[in-house]
Design a protein around this motif. Structure first.
Motif, short mmCIF file in Angstrom:
data_model
loop_
_atom_site.label_atom_id
_atom_site.label_comp_id
_atom_site.label_asym_id
_atom_site.label_seq_id
_atom_site.Cartn_x
_atom_site.Cartn_y
_atom_site.Cartn_z
N TRP A 50 0.83 -1.21 0.00
CA TRP A 50 0.00 0.00 0.00
C TRP A 50 0.86 1.25 0.00
O TRP A 50 2.00 1.25 0.47
CB TRP A 50 -0.94 0.01 1.20
N SER A 51 0.31 2.32 -0.54
CA SER A 51 1.02 3.59 -0.65
C SER A 51 0.03 4.74 -0.58
O SER A 51 -1.14 4.59 -0.95
CB SER A 51 1.77 3.65 -2.00
N GLN A 52 0.50 5.88 -0.11
CA GLN A 52 -0.35 7.07 -0.09
C GLN A 52 -0.79 7.45 -1.50
O GLN A 52 -1.86 8.05 -1.71
CB GLN A 52 0.42 8.22 0.54
N TYR A 53 0.00 7.11 -2.53
CA TYR A 53 -0.37 7.42 -3.90
C TYR A 53 -1.51 6.52 -4.39
O TYR A 53 -2.36 6.94 -5.16
CB TYR A 53 0.84 7.30 -4.82
N LEU A 54 -1.51 5.28 -3.93
CA LEU A 54 -2.62 4.39 -4.28
C LEU A 54 -3.90 4.84 -3.59
O LEU A 54 -4.99 4.66 -4.12
CB LEU A 54 -2.27 2.95 -3.91
N GLU A 55 -3.77 5.45 -2.43
CA GLU A 55 -4.95 5.96 -1.73
C GLU A 55 -5.68 6.99 -2.59
O GLU A 55 -6.91 6.95 -2.71
CB GLU A 55 -4.54 6.59 -0.39
N VAL A 56 -4.94 7.93 -3.21
CA VAL A 56 -5.61 8.94 -4.02
C VAL A 56 -5.93 8.41 -5.42
O VAL A 56 -6.73 9.01 -6.14
CB VAL A 56 -4.78 10.24 -4.12
#
Length: 380
Positions: free
Chosen positions: A151-157
């Motif tokens: 998981w990544s903060q970029y996948l969150e957005v």
């Protein structure tokens, strides 16, 4: 610089005339000075029907092109926006999401990027492409990626309910067609981002579209997402233009949704990079991105919104595995037939002409020209 179907298009823009920055309309083969009814492009877009604004004829379109080409780069044809807030949406395509994760995991080190890319896109690229952001399927994918430690903060957005929306540049700081575009002098891994840019009024009505280059510093943002503003907002780091094509029966939001944005970079070292970004592959509809950009804000002078890009250059320029990065003197051409072409030359933000003409200077200029007399306050 002009649309392929110019005879059907109404364009809005800004020229630097002898008296100062001047909003113009291109309509019926003529260039019209509309400053008497709209001293700024922001004022023009507040009119009930901007495409029909009255104006004084300046010259023909062919004469305009001759004057632009005879002028110093970026000195006559200005960015077509002025008082609008310049917003941008990031990670709106699956490929860009993967590349942002690569930047994050490589910590801004381009040497590590190729190794990470080889396994990452195969594992998550297809999954990202197949889900609607914020949907139940997206949440299941998120849970699976968290379980895999991916998981990544970029996948969150990219697949979460909230889009990434940020402020790209200060008001009046954007560079127009032909101007030098700046990359920080201390960046060693960076790239252009060719995008469609929507232009909205104070009520959030999207009235037209243009092109933009959301210059990106992959090394800075890759080290930390908290460096986003330093990666994105630098002198001359945002170009917009050449004109805003106003929406009408011949050009609508559906044309934006189906646009293919082409990019060509040509260097003094004979390097050539080509790519394209198909808006059909965007993860969120442009109107949804506009809604999220407007959110709980008020933009009394309107706003522009970069819609993001599918294009992430990975072609090696110098050493194998090092990928692409800009060099001074690169010529960047961003184009799509229904809007035109935006062309800029790359330099460093330190070497680019300083931004000195701000809001105070504009207001003083308009007041001296008698264009502000009797004008009221902002929009609804």
């Amino acid at each position: 610089m002009l649309p392929s179907d110019l005879d059907r298009a109404v364009l809005a823009g800004r020229l630097l005339l002898e008296e100062g920055p001047t909003p113009v309309l291109i309509r019926g083969g003529e260039v019209l000075d509309v400053s008497a009814v709209a001293p700024t492009v922001a004022d023009l877009l507040e009119l009930p029907n901007p495409a029909e604004a009255e104006g004084q004829r300046l010259f023909s379109v062919s004469a305009l092109v001759d004057r632009v080409l005879a002028s110093a780069p970026g000195s006559f044809l200005l960015s077509p926006v002025d008082l609008q807030v310049v917003k941008a949406a990031g990670v709106t395509f699956a490929v860009s999401a993967v590349e942002r994760v690569i930047e994050e995991r490589a910590r801004g080190d381009s040497d590590k990027a190729a190794e990470i890319r080889s396994g990452l896109e195969a594992r998550i690229g297809g999954g990202i492409r197949s889900v609607v952001p914020g949907s139940e399927d997206a949440m299941r994918l998120k849970a699976a990626l968290i379980e895999d430690g991916m998981w990544s903060q970029y996948l969150e957005v990219a697949i979460g309910p909230d889009a990434e929306i940020f402020t790209k540049s200060p008001v009046l700081s954007t560079v127009g067609w032909g101007g030098d575009i700046g990359v920080r002098s201390d960046s060693t891994w960076n790239n252009p981002e060719p995008e469609v840019v929507l232009v909205a009024d104070s009520r959030g009505r999207v009235l037209g579209a243009t092109l933009g280059n959301d210059v990106n510093l992959r090394d800075f943002e890759g080290r930390s997402a908290l460096l986003l503003s330093k990666a994105k907002d630098n002198n001359a780091s945002c170009s917009i233009g050449p004109f805003i094509r106003l929406f009408d029966d011949a050009f609508t939001m559906d044309d934006v949704r189906s646009a293919v944005v082409e990019l060509v970079v040509e260097g003094r070292d004979n390097f050539r990079l080509e790519g394209e970004s198909s808006m059909r592959e965007i993860s969120r509809d442009p109107t949804e991105l506009v809604r999220q950009a407007q959110s709980e804000h008020h933009y009394p002078d309107g706003f522009t919104l970069f819609l993001g890009t599918l294009f992430a250059p990975v072609q090696d320029r110098d050493e194998p595995g090092r990928g692409f990065t800009h060099k001074e003197g690169d010529i960047v051409r961003i184009s799509t037939p229904r809007i035109g072409a935006l062309i800029n030359r790359v330099t460093t933000s330190k070497a680019a002409p300083p931004w000195t003409f701000g809001v105070r200077a504009l207001m003083q200029n308009l007041a001296a020209r008698g264009l502000l007399a009797g004008r009221g306050g902002g929009g609804a």
